[in-house]
Design an enzyme around this catalytic site. Structure first.
Site, PDB file in Angstrom:
ATOM      1  N   LYS A   1     -10.386 -10.701  27.042  1.00 43.10           N
ATOM      2  CA  LYS A   1     -11.363 -11.740  27.376  1.00 43.10           C
ATOM      3  C   LYS A   1     -10.747 -12.821  28.265  1.00 43.10           C
ATOM      4  O   LYS A   1     -11.324 -13.214  29.286  1.00 43.10           O
ATOM      5  CB  LYS A   1     -11.907 -12.370  26.094  1.00 43.10           C
ATOM      6  CG  LYS A   1     -12.668 -11.421  25.188  1.00 43.10           C
ATOM      7  CD  LYS A   1     -13.005 -12.117  23.859  1.00 43.10           C
ATOM      8  CE  LYS A   1     -13.598 -11.169  22.848  1.00 43.10           C
ATOM      9  NZ  LYS A   1     -13.878 -11.842  21.556  1.00 43.10           N
TER      10      LYS A   1
ATOM     11  N   SER B   1     -10.436 -15.778  21.957  1.00 40.93           N
ATOM     12  CA  SER B   1     -10.054 -15.312  20.623  1.00 40.93           C
ATOM     13  C   SER B   1     -10.941 -14.144  20.214  1.00 40.93           C
ATOM     14  O   SER B   1     -12.002 -13.911  20.787  1.00 40.93           O
ATOM     15  CB  SER B   1     -10.159 -16.451  19.602  1.00 40.93           C
ATOM     16  OG  SER B   1     -11.500 -16.849  19.434  1.00 40.93           O
ATOM     17  N   ASP B   2     -10.470 -13.448  19.199  1.00 38.95           N
ATOM     18  CA  ASP B   2     -11.248 -12.347  18.642  1.00 38.95           C
ATOM     19  C   ASP B   2     -10.938 -12.273  17.154  1.00 38.95           C
ATOM     20  O   ASP B   2      -9.776 -12.358  16.747  1.00 38.95           O
ATOM     21  CB  ASP B   2     -10.878 -11.016  19.318  1.00 38.95           C
ATOM     22  CG  ASP B   2     -11.779  -9.884  18.873  1.00 38.95           C
ATOM     23  OD1 ASP B   2     -12.975  -9.922  19.209  1.00 38.95           O
ATOM     24  OD2 ASP B   2     -11.287  -8.970  18.183  1.00 38.95           O
ATOM     25  N   THR B   3     -11.978 -12.136  16.349  1.00 38.62           N
ATOM     26  CA  THR B   3     -11.821 -12.100  14.894  1.00 38.62           C
ATOM     27  C   THR B   3     -12.195 -10.728  14.357  1.00 38.62           C
ATOM     28  O   THR B   3     -13.226 -10.168  14.735  1.00 38.62           O
ATOM     29  CB  THR B   3     -12.705 -13.170  14.226  1.00 38.62           C
ATOM     30  OG1 THR B   3     -12.317 -14.469  14.708  1.00 38.62           O
ATOM     31  CG2 THR B   3     -12.542 -13.153  12.716  1.00 38.62           C
TER      32      THR B   3
ATOM     33  N   GLY C   1      -7.092 -13.266  16.586  1.00 40.93           N
ATOM     34  CA  GLY C   1      -6.116 -13.287  17.662  1.00 40.93           C
ATOM     35  C   GLY C   1      -6.526 -14.332  18.686  1.00 40.93           C
ATOM     36  O   GLY C   1      -7.692 -14.407  19.069  1.00 40.93           O
TER      37      GLY C   1
END
Length: 202
Positions: free
Chosen positions: A62, A78-80, A115
């Site tokens: 991203k 970010s990525d969850t 992250g």
């Protein structure tokens, strides 16, 4: 913001590479006003990498997409992911899938990993924050009640701790905001480390 000589300096631009209203609101509550640019990327899927690596890879994907167009700005992405026994539970495609997730989580402890990647020019910073969530023993009635009340199809794991979380969650360990979608305290510390002027806490 003033420089060493007391002259007004322009505030650097912070871009949030996300369409998530939860991440936007968390940053705004911390005193930041990011520009919102959702990246047009195809994210890696649940089976592509282990959970902790998957969330970081998607965050990098991203941020990298937005950095191509805004190479001189501060870009955060970010990525969850939600993981149980090493398996990743993404955004459910149906309420039936969401109900299945809640049944799997019932009475057990799962992990929520976010992250985060921050780019500024040639500089970058990456980390993964992990929290643990223990669910209550959920009856079918509670599952139906929860899914009727809370919109879950856009949320990793198929639940939102900030929306009637007390119905389903017994205990958490770690950063609550990380479970919502962004570990704000660590993000702010990382921005300071990279030279971004974070507002002082009131």
């Amino acid at each position: 913001m003033m420089d060493f000589y007391g002259k007004e300096m322009s505030m650097p631009t912070l871009i949030l590479a996300s369409g998530s209203p939860r991440r936007r609101d968390l940053l705004r509550e911390a005193g930041l006003d990011p520009e919102i640019i959702p990246p047009a990327v195809v994210e890696f899927g649940a089976g592509d990498f282990p959970p902790h690596e998957l969330c970081l890879r998607n965050a990098e994907l991203k941020a990298g997409e937005i950095l191509k167009v805004h190479p001189d700005e501060f870009v955060i992405a970010s990525d969850t992911v939600v993981a149980l026994d090493g398996s990743v539970y993404g955004k459910p495609e149906s309420l039936e899938e969401a109900a299945g997730n809640l049944r799997h989580f019932s009475g057990r402890v799962h992990q929520v990993m976010t992250g985060v990647v921050i780019f500024h020019g040639q500089d970058s910073l990456r980390f993964v924050e992990m929290s643990e969530v223990k669910f209550r023993d959920l009856s079918e009635e509670v599952i139906r009640k929860y899914l009727a009340k809370v919109s879950v199809l856009d949320k990793a794991g198929g639940y939102a701790i900030q929306s009637h979380g007390d119905w389903i969650v017994e205990e958490i360990k770690g950063d609550y905001q990380n479970i919502v979608g962004l570990p704000v305290a660590k993000v702010l510390a990382s921005l300071v480390q990279m030279g971004f002027p974070v507002p002082e806490a009131k």
